[in-house]
Each structure stands twice: as structure tokens, then as C-alpha cells.
Design a protein around this motif. Structure first.
Motif, PDB file in Angstrom:
ATOM      1  N   ASP A  92     -20.182 -34.273 -39.222  1.00  0.00           N
ATOM      2  CA  ASP A  92     -19.592 -34.147 -40.556  1.00  0.00           C
ATOM      3  C   ASP A  92     -20.645 -34.187 -41.655  1.00  0.00           C
ATOM      4  OD1 ASP A  92     -17.199 -33.991 -39.279  1.00  0.00           O
ATOM      5  OD2 ASP A  92     -16.257 -35.672 -40.316  1.00  0.00           O
ATOM      6  N   ILE A  93     -21.754 -34.889 -41.409  1.00  0.00           N
ATOM      7  CA  ILE A  93     -22.851 -34.878 -42.385  1.00  0.00           C
ATOM      8  C   ILE A  93     -23.443 -33.471 -42.478  1.00  0.00           C
ATOM      9  CG2 ILE A  93     -25.204 -35.696 -42.834  1.00  0.00           C
ATOM     10  CD1 ILE A  93     -24.308 -38.395 -41.553  1.00  0.00           C
ATOM     11  N   THR A  94     -23.724 -32.876 -41.329  1.00  0.00           N
ATOM     12  CA  THR A  94     -24.361 -31.555 -41.319  1.00  0.00           C
ATOM     13  C   THR A  94     -23.405 -30.444 -41.751  1.00  0.00           C
ATOM     14  OG1 THR A  94     -23.844 -31.237 -38.967  1.00  0.00           O
ATOM     15  CG2 THR A  94     -25.960 -32.248 -39.506  1.00  0.00           C
ATOM     16  N   ASP A  95     -22.111 -30.648 -41.518  1.00  0.00           N
ATOM     17  CA  ASP A  95     -21.120 -29.599 -41.798  1.00  0.00           C
ATOM     18  C   ASP A  95     -20.351 -29.823 -43.093  1.00  0.00           C
ATOM     19  OD1 ASP A  95     -21.744 -28.223 -39.540  1.00  0.00           O
ATOM     20  OD2 ASP A  95     -19.888 -28.630 -38.465  1.00  0.00           O
ATOM     21  N   ARG A  96     -20.807 -30.727 -43.939  1.00  0.00           N
ATOM     22  CA  ARG A  96     -19.983 -31.119 -45.085  1.00  0.00           C
ATOM     23  C   ARG A  96     -19.654 -29.936 -46.014  1.00  0.00           C
ATOM     24  NH1 ARG A  96     -25.124 -33.045 -45.533  1.00  0.00           N
ATOM     25  NH2 ARG A  96     -26.288 -32.741 -47.504  1.00  0.00           N
ATOM     26  N   ARG A  97     -20.560 -28.999 -46.169  1.00  0.00           N
ATOM     27  CA  ARG A  97     -20.285 -27.852 -47.039  1.00  0.00           C
ATOM     28  C   ARG A  97     -19.351 -26.853 -46.346  1.00  0.00           C
ATOM     29  NH1 ARG A  97     -25.554 -29.352 -48.172  1.00  0.00           N
ATOM     30  NH2 ARG A  97     -25.900 -29.912 -50.354  1.00  0.00           N
ATOM     31  N   ARG A 104      -8.416 -26.683 -42.727  1.00  0.00           N
ATOM     32  CA  ARG A 104      -8.099 -27.777 -41.815  1.00  0.00           C
ATOM     33  C   ARG A 104      -9.047 -28.954 -41.956  1.00  0.00           C
ATOM     34  NH1 ARG A 104      -9.806 -29.202 -36.954  1.00  0.00           N
ATOM     35  NH2 ARG A 104     -11.167 -27.389 -36.804  1.00  0.00           N
ATOM     36  N   THR A 105     -10.259 -28.722 -42.483  1.00  0.00           N
ATOM     37  CA  THR A 105     -11.285 -29.766 -42.473  1.00  0.00           C
ATOM     38  C   THR A 105     -11.664 -30.290 -43.859  1.00  0.00           C
ATOM     39  OG1 THR A 105     -13.037 -28.077 -42.468  1.00  0.00           O
ATOM     40  CG2 THR A 105     -12.279 -28.904 -40.321  1.00  0.00           C
ATOM     41  N   ARG A 106     -11.162 -29.684 -44.912  1.00  0.00           N
ATOM     42  CA  ARG A 106     -11.604 -30.128 -46.242  1.00  0.00           C
ATOM     43  C   ARG A 106     -11.091 -31.530 -46.600  1.00  0.00           C
ATOM     44  NH1 ARG A 106      -8.162 -25.634 -48.312  1.00  0.00           N
ATOM     45  NH2 ARG A 106     -10.134 -24.501 -48.340  1.00  0.00           N
ATOM     46  N   SER A 107     -10.116 -32.035 -45.827  1.00  0.00           N
ATOM     47  CA  SER A 107      -9.617 -33.393 -46.068  1.00  0.00           C
ATOM     48  C   SER A 107     -10.429 -34.452 -45.341  1.00  0.00           C
ATOM     49  CB  SER A 107      -8.148 -33.494 -45.633  1.00  0.00           C
ATOM     50  OG  SER A 107      -8.002 -33.185 -44.249  1.00  0.00           O
ATOM     51  N   ARG A 108     -11.461 -34.074 -44.599  1.00  0.00           N
ATOM     52  CA  ARG A 108     -12.304 -35.046 -43.907  1.00  0.00           C
ATOM     53  C   ARG A 108     -13.028 -35.938 -44.911  1.00  0.00           C
ATOM     54  NH1 ARG A 108     -14.711 -31.361 -38.860  1.00  0.00           N
ATOM     55  NH2 ARG A 108     -12.770 -31.399 -37.645  1.00  0.00           N
ATOM     56  N   PRO A 109     -13.467 -37.125 -44.492  1.00  0.00           N
ATOM     57  CA  PRO A 109     -13.944 -38.125 -45.454  1.00  0.00           C
ATOM     58  C   PRO A 109     -15.087 -37.697 -46.360  1.00  0.00           C
ATOM     59  CG  PRO A 109     -13.469 -39.167 -43.359  1.00  0.00           C
ATOM     60  CD  PRO A 109     -13.325 -37.692 -43.130  1.00  0.00           C
ATOM     61  N   ILE A 110     -16.072 -36.936 -45.847  1.00  0.00           N
ATOM     62  CA  ILE A 110     -17.203 -36.569 -46.701  1.00  0.00           C
ATOM     63  C   ILE A 110     -16.818 -35.489 -47.709  1.00  0.00           C
ATOM     64  CG2 ILE A 110     -19.557 -35.662 -46.770  1.00  0.00           C
ATOM     65  CD1 ILE A 110     -20.107 -37.077 -44.142  1.00  0.00           C
ATOM     66  N   PRO A 111     -16.270 -34.327 -47.294  1.00  0.00           N
ATOM     67  CA  PRO A 111     -15.914 -33.322 -48.313  1.00  0.00           C
ATOM     68  C   PRO A 111     -14.831 -33.778 -49.279  1.00  0.00           C
ATOM     69  CG  PRO A 111     -15.145 -32.646 -46.138  1.00  0.00           C
ATOM     70  CD  PRO A 111     -16.055 -33.810 -45.935  1.00  0.00           C
ATOM     71  N   SER A 112     -13.976 -34.712 -48.844  1.00  0.00           N
ATOM     72  CA  SER A 112     -12.917 -35.201 -49.731  1.00  0.00           C
ATOM     73  C   SER A 112     -13.389 -36.339 -50.632  1.00  0.00           C
ATOM     74  CB  SER A 112     -11.714 -35.667 -48.911  1.00  0.00           C
ATOM     75  OG  SER A 112     -12.038 -36.809 -48.132  1.00  0.00           O
ATOM     76  N   GLY A 113     -14.634 -36.785 -50.453  1.00  0.00           N
ATOM     77  CA  GLY A 113     -15.199 -37.803 -51.320  1.00  0.00           C
ATOM     78  C   GLY A 113     -14.894 -39.231 -50.927  1.00  0.00           C
TER      79      GLY A 113
END
Length: 320
Positions: A92-97, A104-113
Motif C-alpha cells: 500500500d505504501i508503494t501503490d498509494r497513488r 475498489r482501493t481508494r478507500s484503503r488507509p493511505i489514499p484515504s488519509g
């Protein structure tokens, strides 16, 4: 009018409904547990099952089960949970952008802040260090293998940027336990767990191609590669090939682990494990609908049951 069930704040889109993280975990811990996919336990199972297959086949190979094997099984379970969490955090660190660009993934903890990159790095290191402490209780050869497993774990998140076959890199990482658990029991590596490792990679190609079909449209828009995009309408034919390869190689591992001198009944029971495993994969293939994301997610998650089906037959063979 029926009132919609409220969604827990911060819940990830593809999390299991009513999961323990969203219901019971302390609020401050939830973003980090979501980062580790604790709300989506299927990945831990898929990482753990090759360990347990290999451990039981190693016990059948030398017919010397011991109390230490119980610790190997438990240690693999704890290690799978921790290293799956650390690996997902790294992913998730490498794929955050990229994750921020996919529905499906924009709600994950890093991209969602919910979690900062710095916080994620600290969390990843903590999980990896605890897993390493568990690894140090295994024989030296297994410890070396455990350290080497970090290679494919680190590479995997970048694979979809340079190859149409990122699922191979996922398979290299997710099935490493087949090598490690055998070595933890026997003290050394041999050809049987290597064959089982390749069987697991074929299985990963099967289930993760199914999974990747959920994102194929978004992946095409942002230029991310996958076997789902590569195979397209030819996916069922490829899945059948992966099924045959996985079941055949698992069967070869069983034969190699038990011959010569195996009790015939024990051998038949152990060989029923790959058959049950393959039956479930065939069931999945017959129900595949590449345009139904809910069906795709259900089939992907059902691979926990596929992998578990082999274990009772291996256990029965140990008891004969």
C-alpha cells in the motif's frame, strides 16, 4: 422503506461485512489493522496454507511427527498473519497513488488519509520484527529461507509496472512457506517442497487472475498490467491450465514425499488431498463470471476452502 445499514467510518470497500476490526478493534488501531488487511483475512489463509501442506507432507516423508511440529504450525500461523500484514503495508505504501485512482482501493488507509506514509513504515517494521523473532525459533536453514523471502515480497508491488505476469511474483512470495515449513521440520531443503512451491505458484495464478478481473477496467485506464488483462476472454482456458498444473504437482509432491515404503492406504488417503483441492478449483471455474465483481470476489475468497480441503486427507494419512 428499509433503512440502510450504516457503514463503519473508514471501512475499506472490499472488507468482509461485519468484520472484527470494524466492530470490535479500538478506534485508534483500526486504520493500521486495515492496512494489514486484518479486516480481509483471506490473504493470511492463502499465505499460511502452503506452510501447513508442506509441514504435513514433511511429517509423512520421514514419519517422525514431534511436539516441535505443533510449534512450527503455530509459528507459521502467527508469522503468516504478521508477514502478510507487513507485506500488505509495503504494497500500500508503494501503490498509494495507483490505489487512489482505482474505485475498489481508494478507500484503503493511505489514499484515504487514515494513515500517513511514515506511520505505515513504522507499522510495517514493527510487524516484520515480531515475525523475525518467531522465525529465530526455527532451525538455522529455515531462518535463512525466511530472510530470503523478503526478496519477492519487496519486488511484488512493482511487478505490475513491468510485466503482464505480476501474479507470478505474488506466487513466489505467497508460497514461500512451502519451502520454509518443510525445512523447519527436516532441517534441510529437498526437491519435494520445491515441487510443492511450484504447485502453489500455479494456484496463485489461478486465484489471483480471478481476483484481478475486478480491476481490469481501472487497470487499463492507468496502465497497470495483470494476467486478467493479458488473458481477457481466454481466461477460463488459462485457469484450467493452472488448475491442472497445481493439482498434478501437488500429487507429485505427495508421491515423492511418501515413496518408497509408504503404507498403501496412507498413500491413497494423502493423494485424495490434491483431488479434493482440484475438485474445489473445478467448482470455481464452472461458476466463473468475469463481469460479475461480487462473484469474482466470492470465488477468490473461496480458495481458503480449496486449500483447507487437502489437510484432512494429509492428517488421515498420518494416522494410518
Amino acid at each position: 422503506m428499509t433503512r440502510a445499514t450504516p457503514t463503519p467510518e473508514g471501512q475499506v470497500a472490499d472488507a468482509v461485512s461485519g468484520n472484527w476490526v470494524d466492530r470490535y478493534a479500538p478506534e485508534a488501531a483500526r486504520p493500521y489493522l486495515r492496512l494489514s488487511r486484518a479486516d480481509r483475512p483471506i490473504g493470511t489463509w492463502l499465505l499460511l496454507l502452503p506452510c501447513w501442506w508442506s509441514l504435513m507432507l514433511a511429517m509423512l516423508h520421514d514419519a517422525t511427527p514431534a511436539w516441535s511440529d505443533l510449534w512450527i504450525a503455530v509459528g507459521c500461523g502467527a508469522g503468516a498473519w504478521l508477514m502478510r500484514g507487513a507485506g500488505c503495508t509495503w504494497n500500500d505504501i508503494t501503490d498509494r497513488r495507483i490505489d487512489a485512482s482505482v474505485a475498489r482501493t481508494r478507500s484503503r488507509p493511505i489514499p484515504s488519509g487514515q494513515v500517513t506514509v511514515r506511520g505505515a513504515l513504522i507499522w510495517m517494521a514493527l510487524q516484520a520484527l515480531i515475525a523475525f523473532a518467531i522465525l529465530l525459533t526455527f532451525p538455522p536453514a529455515a531462518v535463512i529461507l525466511g530472510v530470503l523471502s523478503l526478496g519477492p515480497v519487496c519486488i511484488y508491488p512493482f511487478a505490475k509496472r513491468f510485466t503482464w505476469w505480476p501474479q507470478i511474483f505474488l506466487g513466489l512470495a505467497f508460497n514461500w512457506g512451502a519451502l520454509l515449513a518443510w525445512t523447519a521440520h527436516t532441517g534441510s531443503l529437498s526437491w519435494q517442497p520445491v515441487v510443492l512451491y511450484v504447485a502453489g505458484i500455479a494456484w496463485t495464478l489461478f486465484y489471483d487472475t480471478i481476483y484481478a478481473h475486478q480491476d481490469k477496467e481501472d487497470d487499463a485506464l492507468i496502465g497497470v498490467k495483470s494476467t486478467a488483462r493479458l488473458f481477457q476472454e481466454d481466461t477460463p482456458r488459462w485457469l484450467r491450465r493452472f488448475l491442472i498444473a497445481s493439482v498434478s504437482l501437488m500429487g507429485l509432491t505427495v508421491i515423492g514425499a511418501m515413496l518408497p515404503g509408504a503404507n498403501p492406504l496412507a498413500l491413497v488417503l494423502a493423494l485424495a488431498g490434491p483431488w479434493a483441492f482440484g475438485w474445489h478449483m473445478t467448482w470455481q471455474l464452472r461458476r466463473l463470471d468475469m463481469e460479475d465483481n461480487d462473484r469474482l470476489l466470492m470465488l477468490f475468497r473461496s480458495n481458503r476452502d480449496a486449500g483447507l480441503l487437502a489437510l484432512p486427507f494429509f492428517a488421515a494419512a498420518l494416522l494410518v
